[in-house]
Design a protein around this motif. Structure first.
Motif, short mmCIF file in Angstrom:
data_model
loop_
_atom_site.label_atom_id
_atom_site.label_comp_id
_atom_site.label_asym_id
_atom_site.label_seq_id
_atom_site.Cartn_x
_atom_site.Cartn_y
_atom_site.Cartn_z
N GLU A 231 0.83 -1.21 0.00
CA GLU A 231 0.00 0.00 0.00
C GLU A 231 0.86 1.26 0.00
OE1 GLU A 231 -3.44 1.92 -0.40
OE2 GLU A 231 -3.51 -0.22 0.00
N GLN A 232 1.99 1.23 0.71
CA GLN A 232 2.87 2.41 0.81
C GLN A 232 3.47 2.79 -0.53
OE1 GLN A 232 2.10 3.82 3.46
NE2 GLN A 232 3.76 3.60 4.91
N THR A 233 3.97 1.82 -1.27
CA THR A 233 4.63 2.11 -2.55
C THR A 233 3.67 2.05 -3.72
OG1 THR A 233 5.24 -0.20 -2.96
CG2 THR A 233 6.82 1.16 -1.73
N GLY A 234 2.49 1.45 -3.52
CA GLY A 234 1.54 1.31 -4.63
C GLY A 234 2.03 0.30 -5.66
N GLN A 235 2.73 -0.72 -5.19
CA GLN A 235 3.27 -1.72 -6.11
C GLN A 235 2.79 -3.11 -5.76
OE1 GLN A 235 7.57 -2.44 -6.13
NE2 GLN A 235 7.44 -2.82 -8.33
N VAL B 3 2.98 -4.40 -11.03
CA VAL B 3 1.97 -3.38 -11.30
C VAL B 3 2.29 -2.21 -10.38
CG1 VAL B 3 -0.49 -2.85 -11.31
CG2 VAL B 3 0.27 -5.19 -11.78
N ASN B 4 2.58 -1.06 -10.98
CA ASN B 4 2.90 0.14 -10.21
C ASN B 4 1.82 1.18 -10.41
OD1 ASN B 4 5.65 -0.26 -9.03
ND2 ASN B 4 6.12 -0.66 -11.17
N ALA B 5 1.23 1.63 -9.30
CA ALA B 5 0.23 2.68 -9.35
C ALA B 5 0.95 4.03 -9.28
CB ALA B 5 -0.74 2.53 -8.17
N GLU B 6 0.84 4.78 -10.35
CA GLU B 6 1.43 6.11 -10.46
C GLU B 6 0.29 7.11 -10.59
OE1 GLU B 6 4.72 6.72 -10.43
OE2 GLU B 6 5.34 4.63 -10.39
N PRO B 7 0.55 8.40 -10.37
CA PRO B 7 -0.53 9.38 -10.55
C PRO B 7 -1.09 9.32 -11.98
CG PRO B 7 1.32 10.38 -9.39
CD PRO B 7 1.78 9.02 -9.88
N GLY B 8 -2.37 8.95 -12.09
CA GLY B 8 -3.06 8.93 -13.37
C GLY B 8 -2.80 7.74 -14.27
N LEU B 9 -2.01 6.77 -13.80
CA LEU B 9 -1.77 5.60 -14.65
C LEU B 9 -1.25 4.42 -13.87
CD1 LEU B 9 1.52 5.13 -15.60
CD2 LEU B 9 1.06 7.38 -16.48
#
Length: 114
Positions: free
Chosen positions: A34-38, A50-56
């Protein structure tokens, strides 16, 4: 090891990354941070991140060349199904410069074919 990546535009990258990790993690080894969004997933044929980045979402799969189509399809198809309302599209690009597979909503495909 051959690698393929896809950039998926979405307003809800964390939600989809977490959902994908939880769903696929029932069948294969997976984790979500949850911290890294990975998220990371380990299949018998290779790995996915899978990496959650701003807008993508940044999707990546690695495996033997013969397995890339299948890895792209599994990760992309599940994501597109979860994001059907948002019309997510996963278009993969391989590290050798060749195009990978594309996953999109079937209803959208049928409409564009007609």
């Amino acid at each position: 090891m051959p690698r393929s990546e896809a950039r998926v535009i979405t307003d809800r990258p964390h939600r989809y990354a977490k959902q994908l990790a939880a769903h696929l993690g029932r069948k294969v080894e997976g984790s979500w941070d949850e911290q890294t969004g990975q998220a990371s997933l380990t299949f018998s044929a290779g790995t996915a991140t899978v990496n959650a980045e701003p807008g993508l979402l940044l999707l990546a799969v690695e495996g033997e060349a013969d397995d890339l189509d299948r890895l792209e399809d599994v990760v992309g198809r599940h994501l597109v199904r979860f994001g059907a309302k948002d019309e997510l599209v996963a278009e993969w690009h391989r590290d050798n410069g060749s195009p990978g597979t594309v996953q999109r909503n079937d209803a959208e495909e049928a409409a564009s074919a007609g």
